[in-house]
Design a protein around this motif. Structure first.
Motif, PDB file in Angstrom:
ATOM      1  N   GLU A   9      43.212   4.689 -15.898  1.00 46.96           N
ATOM      2  CA  GLU A   9      42.496   5.873 -16.359  1.00 46.96           C
ATOM      3  C   GLU A   9      43.094   6.397 -17.655  1.00 46.96           C
ATOM      4  O   GLU A   9      44.285   6.200 -17.932  1.00 46.96           O
ATOM      5  CB  GLU A   9      42.568   6.997 -15.315  1.00 46.96           C
ATOM      6  N   CYS A  69      37.897   4.906 -17.656  1.00 43.21           N
ATOM      7  CA  CYS A  69      38.573   3.996 -16.741  1.00 43.21           C
ATOM      8  C   CYS A  69      38.163   2.573 -17.086  1.00 43.21           C
ATOM      9  O   CYS A  69      36.966   2.288 -17.241  1.00 43.21           O
ATOM     10  CB  CYS A  69      38.232   4.311 -15.301  1.00 43.21           C
ATOM     11  N   TRP A  74      34.718   7.708  -9.271  1.00 39.31           N
ATOM     12  CA  TRP A  74      35.800   8.675  -9.436  1.00 39.31           C
ATOM     13  C   TRP A  74      35.917   9.516  -8.171  1.00 39.31           C
ATOM     14  O   TRP A  74      34.908   9.950  -7.611  1.00 39.31           O
ATOM     15  CB  TRP A  74      35.515   9.608 -10.626  1.00 39.31           C
ATOM     16  N   ARG A  90      38.675  12.752  -6.600  1.00 39.50           N
ATOM     17  CA  ARG A  90      39.669  13.730  -7.052  1.00 39.50           C
ATOM     18  C   ARG A  90      40.412  14.298  -5.852  1.00 39.50           C
ATOM     19  O   ARG A  90      39.899  14.290  -4.726  1.00 39.50           O
ATOM     20  CB  ARG A  90      39.024  14.857  -7.858  1.00 39.50           C
ATOM     21  N   ARG A 105      41.452  13.780  -0.624  1.00 40.74           N
ATOM     22  CA  ARG A 105      40.765  13.140  -1.753  1.00 40.74           C
ATOM     23  C   ARG A 105      39.265  13.168  -1.478  1.00 40.74           C
ATOM     24  O   ARG A 105      38.816  12.855  -0.376  1.00 40.74           O
ATOM     25  CB  ARG A 105      41.272  11.706  -1.931  1.00 40.74           C
ATOM     26  N   PHE A 147      41.020  10.205  -9.779  1.00 40.24           N
ATOM     27  CA  PHE A 147      41.349   8.803  -9.577  1.00 40.24           C
ATOM     28  C   PHE A 147      40.114   7.936  -9.809  1.00 40.24           C
ATOM     29  O   PHE A 147      39.021   8.244  -9.324  1.00 40.24           O
ATOM     30  CB  PHE A 147      41.835   8.560  -8.148  1.00 40.24           C
ATOM     31  N   TRP A 205      42.570   1.231  -6.582  1.00 41.21           N
ATOM     32  CA  TRP A 205      42.709   2.564  -7.158  1.00 41.21           C
ATOM     33  C   TRP A 205      43.587   2.580  -8.396  1.00 41.21           C
ATOM     34  O   TRP A 205      44.578   1.853  -8.489  1.00 41.21           O
ATOM     35  CB  TRP A 205      43.338   3.500  -6.123  1.00 41.21           C
ATOM     36  N   LYS A 261      46.076   5.084 -10.918  1.00 42.46           N
ATOM     37  CA  LYS A 261      47.174   5.996 -10.590  1.00 42.46           C
ATOM     38  C   LYS A 261      46.776   7.459 -10.707  1.00 42.46           C
ATOM     39  O   LYS A 261      47.501   8.336 -10.239  1.00 42.46           O
ATOM     40  CB  LYS A 261      48.367   5.703 -11.491  1.00 42.46           C
ATOM     41  N   GLY A 262      45.654   7.718 -11.339  1.00 46.14           N
ATOM     42  CA  GLY A 262      45.177   9.082 -11.451  1.00 46.14           C
ATOM     43  C   GLY A 262      45.541   9.741 -12.764  1.00 46.14           C
ATOM     44  O   GLY A 262      46.509   9.367 -13.432  1.00 46.14           O
TER      45      GLY A 262
END
Length: 121
Positions: free
Chosen positions: A6, A22, A36, A38, A45, A94, A111, A113-114
């Motif tokens: 990201e 991303c 996505w 969050r 999440r 994420f 995924w 790492k955010g």
């Protein structure tokens, strides 16, 4: 397979905009479904938006037309344009890439790492 990466995020004022991007490597040599999620402190999440390989999109109810997920070119690159931001949008965002062409469950995907998004009032 590579982990999604990201970029974007940061700090914005309420009513402002941010853009997240991303990029992910292809799984099984196809354009994969991506999305996505969050997670705010103390919360689970949650889904924000998804996009299939053909560009079909899906949004969480709380988006209310403020966010747009889009795909760029014939690649696993997606952006999340976030407008009319609210303080409650503050969270780590994420990116997820599914191995399939349509979105699956959270556990099916790979995924990132955010990236932190903070909206001040």
């Amino acid at each position: 397979q590579g982990q999604p990466v990201e970029s974007g995020g940061g700090l914005a004022q309420a009513g402002g905009s941010l853009r997240l991007s991303c990029t992910a490597s292809s799984f099984n040599f196809v354009i994969n479904a991506m999305g996505w999620y969050r997670q705010a402190p103390g919360n689970q999440r949650e889904l924000v938006a998804t996009i299939s390989s053909r560009g079909k999109t899906n949004y969480a109810d709380f988006v209310e037309g403020r966010f747009t997920i889009s795909r760029h070119g014939a690649q696993n690159t997606v952006t999340l344009q976030m407008d009319s931001l609210k303080p409650e949008d503050t969270a780590v965002y994420f990116c997820i890439r599914w191995p399939s062409v349509v979105p699956g469950t959270p556990s099916d995907g790979s995924w990132g790492k955010g990236t932190q998004v903070t909206v001040s009032s």
